[in-house]
Design a protein around this motif. Structure first.
Motif, mmCIF file in Angstrom:
data_model
loop_
_atom_site.group_PDB
_atom_site.id
_atom_site.type_symbol
_atom_site.label_atom_id
_atom_site.label_comp_id
_atom_site.label_asym_id
_atom_site.label_seq_id
_atom_site.Cartn_x
_atom_site.Cartn_y
_atom_site.Cartn_z
ATOM 1 N N ASN A 87 0.530 15.053 -0.666
ATOM 2 C CA ASN A 87 0.000 16.340 -1.250
ATOM 3 C C ASN A 87 1.318 17.189 -0.696
ATOM 4 O O ASN A 87 2.099 16.913 0.051
ATOM 5 N N GLN A 138 1.382 19.730 1.554
ATOM 6 C CA GLN A 138 1.435 19.597 2.984
ATOM 7 C C GLN A 138 1.978 18.508 3.715
ATOM 8 O O GLN A 138 2.885 18.452 4.705
ATOM 9 N N PHE A 187 0.785 5.374 -0.471
ATOM 10 C CA PHE A 187 -0.115 6.705 -0.112
ATOM 11 C C PHE A 187 0.496 8.010 -1.074
ATOM 12 O O PHE A 187 1.659 8.250 -1.010
ATOM 13 N N THR A 188 -0.242 8.565 -1.739
ATOM 14 C CA THR A 188 0.152 9.897 -2.641
ATOM 15 C C THR A 188 0.156 10.990 -1.508
ATOM 16 O O THR A 188 -0.698 11.051 -0.558
ATOM 17 N N SER A 233 -8.757 3.092 18.971
ATOM 18 C CA SER A 233 -8.879 4.512 18.483
ATOM 19 C C SER A 233 -10.204 5.151 18.071
ATOM 20 O O SER A 233 -10.543 6.228 18.169
ATOM 21 N N ALA A 234 -11.206 3.981 17.797
ATOM 22 C CA ALA A 234 -12.485 4.254 17.193
ATOM 23 C C ALA A 234 -13.353 4.966 18.254
ATOM 24 O O ALA A 234 -13.358 4.233 19.464
ATOM 25 N N GLY A 235 -14.171 5.963 17.963
ATOM 26 C CA GLY A 235 -15.071 6.591 18.818
ATOM 27 C C GLY A 235 -16.450 5.894 18.600
ATOM 28 O O GLY A 235 -16.873 5.169 17.793
ATOM 29 N N SER A 264 -9.603 -4.953 6.642
ATOM 30 C CA SER A 264 -11.048 -4.418 7.056
ATOM 31 C C SER A 264 -11.682 -3.845 5.945
ATOM 32 O O SER A 264 -12.759 -3.260 6.030
ATOM 33 N N THR A 265 -11.039 -3.697 4.825
ATOM 34 C CA THR A 265 -11.392 -3.333 3.359
ATOM 35 C C THR A 265 -11.779 -1.543 3.530
ATOM 36 O O THR A 265 -12.308 -1.011 2.548
ATOM 37 N N ILE A 266 -11.457 -1.142 4.602
ATOM 38 C CA ILE A 266 -11.514 0.606 4.625
ATOM 39 C C ILE A 266 -10.553 1.078 3.425
ATOM 40 O O ILE A 266 -10.705 2.059 2.755
ATOM 41 N N PHE A 267 -9.207 0.696 3.193
ATOM 42 C CA PHE A 267 -8.226 0.879 2.357
ATOM 43 C C PHE A 267 -8.250 -0.040 1.288
ATOM 44 O O PHE A 267 -8.387 -1.483 1.532
ATOM 45 N N LYS A 268 -7.956 0.447 -0.023
ATOM 46 C CA LYS A 268 -7.750 -0.654 -1.142
ATOM 47 C C LYS A 268 -6.353 -0.822 -1.132
ATOM 48 O O LYS A 268 -5.510 0.073 -1.399
ATOM 49 N N LYS A 319 0.660 -1.069 -0.141
ATOM 50 C CA LYS A 319 -0.089 0.006 0.023
ATOM 51 C C LYS A 319 0.690 1.231 -0.148
ATOM 52 O O LYS A 319 1.703 1.495 1.007
ATOM 53 N N ARG A 327 -6.368 -1.913 8.227
ATOM 54 C CA ARG A 327 -7.342 -1.268 7.323
ATOM 55 C C ARG A 327 -7.665 -1.667 6.083
ATOM 56 O O ARG A 327 -8.788 -1.500 5.558
#
Lengths: 258, 396
Positions: free
Chosen positions: A14, A16, A11-12, A96-98, A62-66, A9, A59
């Motif tokens: 930006n 910032q 990540f591009t 960490s999840a709310g 759990s398929t949140i990220f491809k 995985k 992640r």
């Protein structure tokens, strides 16, 4: 069962993010070609120092990220090609999840039950069972925002288990919890194992790993450093305890990289 | 599943005090508050103005018939007190110091001019910032002038009718509904749009940035619900919140006239009752739905991208100005819905609503305005979908 094969995985970044990371690269590789397998009825530890790629891996599971590359198969379902179907089999509990503070535990758990496609009757049945197990009856109709940390954690467990998933992912589930609440989670993990579920457990607490896990994968800088059973891990152990051994493996990798 | 998400988000939103304030309480109260403040201020201003004794400085070297007649002006034209002055310099100073409100200068040869039946040049000194005072002085002088005219006609044996070539009369063919619609009708759509926008703002930030900030989005995304369904469920609540804010605004207008009796003028009252017809309300919603969907479609990508509630608010709040300024176009009486203004978002809805209030709607222009807003709403929704699908935006 979870089968992870050559998973990567990136990540591009930006402008910032480049500034924050102090890099000129356009992307960052968080997970680099990792493969491992988690078996039913076993607890698989996923360990690594901060920034190792654990959360990104979980992640993706759990398929949140491809994933950028590689494959994930969950209970014979290709989670990359068919993430919606795979999600039905996964329960994801992260420290960490709310939770929705303005809802009551009852409302929240029914909501997630509905989202997982569980019938109303089954939701009520499972809720009762879980409330009994976790002793939640007293606060089931109070607003979540007014509950203690321990009570909230019980609600999280209930939310994770409402659809009776075959694969359960625990991402640092005991972080910041008191001993009694942490013990509830440990007990839940044991129950999942005894029920033949596939469990992934990510933690910084080596004592918990030692107590619960059957298999272990250590990742660092997105790569797998160690992947085997806990017995094999203990057998090759050079340091006096598991924490020291974990540090040694990560340190050796750092030295090699230099 | 869209409805399941919608139901939960609506329940969650309605339990948020800040949203309820912006969506229900303020929109309901704003019109009655504006009306009661406006009515009480205007009533007390009129009452005070009528009761106020105007101190009038009189510069005159003699006590002639003009001075005497000015003293005889009836109290029905307003209470007054004449104070003699010797010169215009001290008169002007007194007006500036507000010890008198207006001054009248009568030339020394006034009596001679009157006898010779010549016009007397009377000067009224006034402070332009002291509203209504000039008119009071004019009314007194005009009253005396009209009496003198009649006296002169009688002395000259002239029939007044014979030297009056025509009498100018005005007849307003516009109905009171049209008058209100065209002249003041811009105010209502302005309120609907402003509150529609504000009604959307907090739910949009709360349901997207708030979920990110509270780390609840992660658990939602692990459910087997396609992201577009989650987006549509949430977006439905954002749009509904905007529509509810506009609805409560409408309710506020209804309460002002039917329950609180804040509108006393019977013509204005009837006109407002005519405006609040079922046809008007249906048409208003038909115009507001695409507009508010467009608002939601603009806010959601910002809220999805923002890392914190504060960041989202700091971007969306200035956007409010961009929406409010075109909405103010409706305040200008000359601006109407035409083939050009129908293409300008927000402006087209304001003007269409204004025409709707006036009852002078041209259907092809409304269809154009509606079509433009539907198109923009669809584009905004697709843009929101693109942003919500991007995992980097959704997970912080």
């Amino acid at each position: 069962m979870i089968q992870i094969s050559h998973l990567s995985k990136s990540f591009t970044l930006n402008r910032q993010q480049k500034k924050e990371l102090g890099t000129n690269q356009n992307s960052v590789l968080a997970v680099d070609d990792i493969s491992f397998e988690c078996l039913p009825g076993r607890v698989h530890a996923l360990l690594g120092p901060n920034g190792a790629g654990k959360t990104t891996t979980l992640r993706m599971l759990s398929t949140i990220f491809k994933p950028t590359k590689g494959s994930i198969v969950i209970d014979n379902i290709d989670a990359v090609k068919n993430p919606q179907e795979a999600r039905k089999h996964i329960g994801f509990l992260t420290g960490s999840a709310g939770l929705y503070a303005r809802l009551t535990p009852n409302e929240l758990i029914s909501y997630f039950g509905e989202l997982y496609g569980v019938s109303k009757n089954d939701i009520e049945m499972r809720k009762k069972k879980l409330y009994d197990l976790l002793d939640m009856h007293d606060f089931q109709n109070k607003r979540i925002g007014k509950l203690s940390t321990g009570m909230k954690q019980k609600v999280s467990i209930c939310r994770t288990m409402i659809h009776d998933p075959q694969v359960v992912i625990f991402d640092e589930p005991t972080s910041g919890l008191d001993v009694i609440t942490a013990e509830n989670i440990i007990q839940l993990i044991r129950d999942c194992k005894n029920q033949g579920k596939t469990v992934i457990f990510s933690s910084h607490i080596m004592g918990e790993v030692d107590l619960l896990c059957d298999d272990i994968t250590i990742i660092h800088k997105g790569k797998v450093l160690f992947n085997d059973t806990m017995e094999a891990f203990r057998a090759q152990q050079q340091a006096p305890n598991l924490t020291a051994e974990f540090i040694r493996i990560v340190h050796d990798q750092k030295t090699e990289t230099r | 599943m869209i409805f399941t998400v919608f139901k939960k988000e609506l329940r969650d939103t309605l339990r948020d005090r800040r949203t309820v304030m912006m969506m229900i309480v303020i929109p309901t109260l704003v019109f009655p508050m504006i009306m009661s403040v406006f009515m009480s201020v205007s009533e007390s201003f009129q009452k005070k103005a009528a009761e106020k004794k105007v101190k009038i400085g009189l510069v005159s070297n003699q006590v002639g018939s003009l001075e005497a007649d000015l003293l005889k002006v009836p109290e029905s034209l307003g209470k007054k007190e004449f104070i003699p002055f010797t010169d215009t310099v001290s008169l002007i100073r007194a007006i500036r110091m507000d010890s008198i409100q207006v001054g009248i200068y009568i030339p020394n040869n006034a009596e001679q001019l009157k006898s010779a039946m010549q016009p007397i040049s009377v000067t009224v000194f006034h402070d332009g910032t002291d509203l209504g005072m000039k008119e009071r002085a004019d009314a007194y002088v005009t009253y005396v002038q009209e009496n003198w005219k009649k006296q002169r006609y009688a002395e000259l044996k002239i029939d007044e009718a014979k030297i009056t070539p025509f009498i100018l009369e005005h007849s307003n063919v516009a109905s009171s509904k049209e008058m209100i619609g065209k002249l003041a009708g811009g105010f209502l759509p302005y309120l609907f749009i402003a509150f529609g926008f504000m009604g959307c703002m907090f739910p949009a930030i709360d349901l997207f940035t708030g979920e990110k900030e509270r780390a609840t989005i992660e658990t939602l995304l692990t459910t087997p619900v396609p992201r577009w369904k989650i987006l549509f469920g949430k977006m439905g609540v954002v749009v509904l919140s905007g529509l509810l804010a506009a609805t409560f605004n409408l309710l506020g207008i209804y309460l002002s006239i039917e329950v609180l009796n804040l509108v006393k003028d019977p013509v204005l009252l009837q006109a407002i009752k005519d405006i609040l017809s079922p046809t008007f309300i249906i048409m208003l919603y038909a115009l507001l739905i695409p507009l508010i969907t467009f608002f939601a479609g603009i806010m959601i990508p910002i809220a999805v991208r923002a890392k914190s509630f504060k960041e989202a608010q700091s971007i969306i709040s200035p956007l409010n100005l961009l929406i409010i300024l075109p909405a103010m176009v409706g305040f200008f009486p000359g601006v109407e819905l035409n083939e050009v203004t129908a293409l300008i978002p927000v402006v087209n809805i304001v003007l269409a609503t204004k025409e709707l209030i006036a009852g002078t709607l041209e259907w092809h222009l409304v269809a154009m305005a509606f079509g433009v807003m539907v198109l923009l709403a669809v584009i905004a929704v697709l843009f929101s979908y693109r942003k919500f699908e991007n995992e980097n935006n959704v997970i912080s």
